[in-house]
Design a protein around this motif. Sequence first.
Motif, PDB file in Angstrom:
ATOM      1  N   GLU A  75       0.816  -1.223  -0.142  1.00  0.00           N
ATOM      2  CA  GLU A  75       0.160   0.064   0.059  1.00  0.00           C
ATOM      3  C   GLU A  75       1.020   1.432  -0.099  1.00  0.00           C
ATOM      4  O   GLU A  75       0.406   2.047  -0.576  1.00  0.00           O
ATOM      5  CB  GLU A  75      -0.882   0.186   1.170  1.00  0.00           C
ATOM      6  CG  GLU A  75      -2.098  -0.925   1.114  1.00  0.00           C
ATOM      7  CD  GLU A  75      -2.930  -1.205   2.530  1.00  0.00           C
ATOM      8  OE1 GLU A  75      -2.666  -0.093   3.259  1.00  0.00           O
ATOM      9  OE2 GLU A  75      -3.820  -1.894   2.457  1.00  0.00           O
ATOM     10  N   LYS A  76       2.096   1.197   0.726  1.00  0.00           N
ATOM     11  CA  LYS A  76       2.799   2.392   0.688  1.00  0.00           C
ATOM     12  C   LYS A  76       3.849   2.412  -0.256  1.00  0.00           C
ATOM     13  O   LYS A  76       4.699   3.291  -0.420  1.00  0.00           O
ATOM     14  CB  LYS A  76       3.783   2.377   2.044  1.00  0.00           C
ATOM     15  CG  LYS A  76       2.781   2.325   3.306  1.00  0.00           C
ATOM     16  CD  LYS A  76       1.953   3.843   3.397  1.00  0.00           C
ATOM     17  CE  LYS A  76       0.965   3.639   4.703  1.00  0.00           C
ATOM     18  NZ  LYS A  76       0.229   4.790   4.752  1.00  0.00           N
ATOM     19  N   ARG A  79       4.562   5.928  -1.968  1.00  0.00           N
ATOM     20  CA  ARG A  79       5.500   6.721  -1.306  1.00  0.00           C
ATOM     21  C   ARG A  79       6.802   6.301  -1.205  1.00  0.00           C
ATOM     22  O   ARG A  79       7.924   7.036  -1.232  1.00  0.00           O
ATOM     23  CB  ARG A  79       4.820   6.828   0.208  1.00  0.00           C
ATOM     24  CG  ARG A  79       5.491   7.789   1.065  1.00  0.00           C
ATOM     25  CD  ARG A  79       5.069   8.109   2.331  1.00  0.00           C
ATOM     26  NE  ARG A  79       5.981   8.870   3.286  1.00  0.00           N
ATOM     27  CZ  ARG A  79       6.289   8.586   4.601  1.00  0.00           C
ATOM     28  NH1 ARG A  79       5.210   7.721   5.348  1.00  0.00           N
ATOM     29  NH2 ARG A  79       6.941   9.145   5.364  1.00  0.00           N
ATOM     30  N   MET A 235      12.082   6.593   6.059  1.00  0.00           N
ATOM     31  CA  MET A 235      10.665   5.877   6.177  1.00  0.00           C
ATOM     32  C   MET A 235      10.866   4.473   6.703  1.00  0.00           C
ATOM     33  O   MET A 235      10.057   3.925   7.324  1.00  0.00           O
ATOM     34  CB  MET A 235      10.250   5.744   4.644  1.00  0.00           C
ATOM     35  CG  MET A 235       8.894   5.005   4.419  1.00  0.00           C
ATOM     36  SD  MET A 235       8.377   5.163   2.566  1.00  0.00           S
ATOM     37  CE  MET A 235       6.737   4.674   2.714  1.00  0.00           C
ATOM     38  N   TYR A 239       9.021   2.786  10.087  1.00  0.00           N
ATOM     39  CA  TYR A 239       8.054   1.713  10.046  1.00  0.00           C
ATOM     40  C   TYR A 239       8.724   0.524  10.946  1.00  0.00           C
ATOM     41  O   TYR A 239       8.246  -0.139  11.283  1.00  0.00           O
ATOM     42  CB  TYR A 239       7.689   1.271   8.732  1.00  0.00           C
ATOM     43  CG  TYR A 239       6.776   2.090   8.165  1.00  0.00           C
ATOM     44  CD1 TYR A 239       5.250   1.814   8.341  1.00  0.00           C
ATOM     45  CD2 TYR A 239       7.157   3.092   7.193  1.00  0.00           C
ATOM     46  CE1 TYR A 239       4.326   2.613   7.784  1.00  0.00           C
ATOM     47  CE2 TYR A 239       6.223   4.191   6.545  1.00  0.00           C
ATOM     48  CZ  TYR A 239       4.699   3.644   6.978  1.00  0.00           C
ATOM     49  OH  TYR A 239       3.880   4.614   6.357  1.00  0.00           O
ATOM     50  N   THR A 247       5.302  -3.680   5.953  1.00  0.00           N
ATOM     51  CA  THR A 247       5.864  -2.531   5.147  1.00  0.00           C
ATOM     52  C   THR A 247       7.157  -2.304   5.213  1.00  0.00           C
ATOM     53  O   THR A 247       7.831  -2.013   4.058  1.00  0.00           O
ATOM     54  CB  THR A 247       5.106  -1.289   5.828  1.00  0.00           C
ATOM     55  OG1 THR A 247       3.712  -1.133   5.975  1.00  0.00           O
ATOM     56  CG2 THR A 247       5.767   0.020   4.969  1.00  0.00           C
TER      57      THR A 247
END
Length: 286
Positions: A75-76, A79, A235, A239, A247
Amino acid sequence: MSAPTTTARQPAAHTATPEAPARPSRGRQTIITVIVGAIILAAASGLRIDWTDLGRVPAQVVHYLQLMFGPPNWEKLPRALEETWRSISMAWVGAIICVVISIPLGMLAAHGIGPAWLRFVLRGLFAVIRAVPEVIIALLLLAVTGLTPFTGALALGIAGIGTQGKWVYETIESVQDGSAEAVRAAGGSTAEVARWALWPAAKASLLSFALYRFEINIRTSAVLGLIGAGGIGSMLSNYTNYRQWDTVGMLLIVVVLATMLMDTISGAIRRRIMEGAKPRGMERSS
């Protein structure tokens, strides 16, 4: 009467037995081995390692690999690609800063180019910069520039000057020939010697080193992101702290693929620079 014959006496052959060479002394090697072993034991004992935990490491590694890659969270991904591009841009800007500064300074640090005192100062400066990791330089710059990708780019540029400058003056010293003396004999200055004699001879090697610096910066930019310099490293750190392992697995896949892609492109360009362009007829025949 026949003339008497004289028999010449042959000298007795004395065969000397060759002596065996003296056995080399291994005392120095033994002393060095003992010292290195003592240092390793002292370092291991100072860490206070619980060796019983080593048996649980393989199971823990398998457990976290299952959390990260079974399956990863995509989903990420948009980005993640944006942050990866930011890390690549940071690495590229840092490489440009490094190359622009290190090439003229490295040329002045080569024998026969700059004066002796300047060579001593520049080589000492390169050695000091090489001794400081990129992370330490970035932490020092955070107080001035703040938590921005420019901090990472500036840290990569400054940290690379030490290694790149050393490569430059070693390359210049290895390619010097009569062209530099010819330019000096014609009344050329140091800048003209560097421009018309040294740069044409060392250009391919120096450009290849510049691209290799870019490859190193791509890997290091992810590490600088862990301390807040931006990019995919920031990032990944966020996470990981929140234990969102699915992720994290996706981010690791993006980092590995992006690094391999940039290494392949940079390697192809470096080979083209070093080998030169092939004639079209040769390319078709191959």
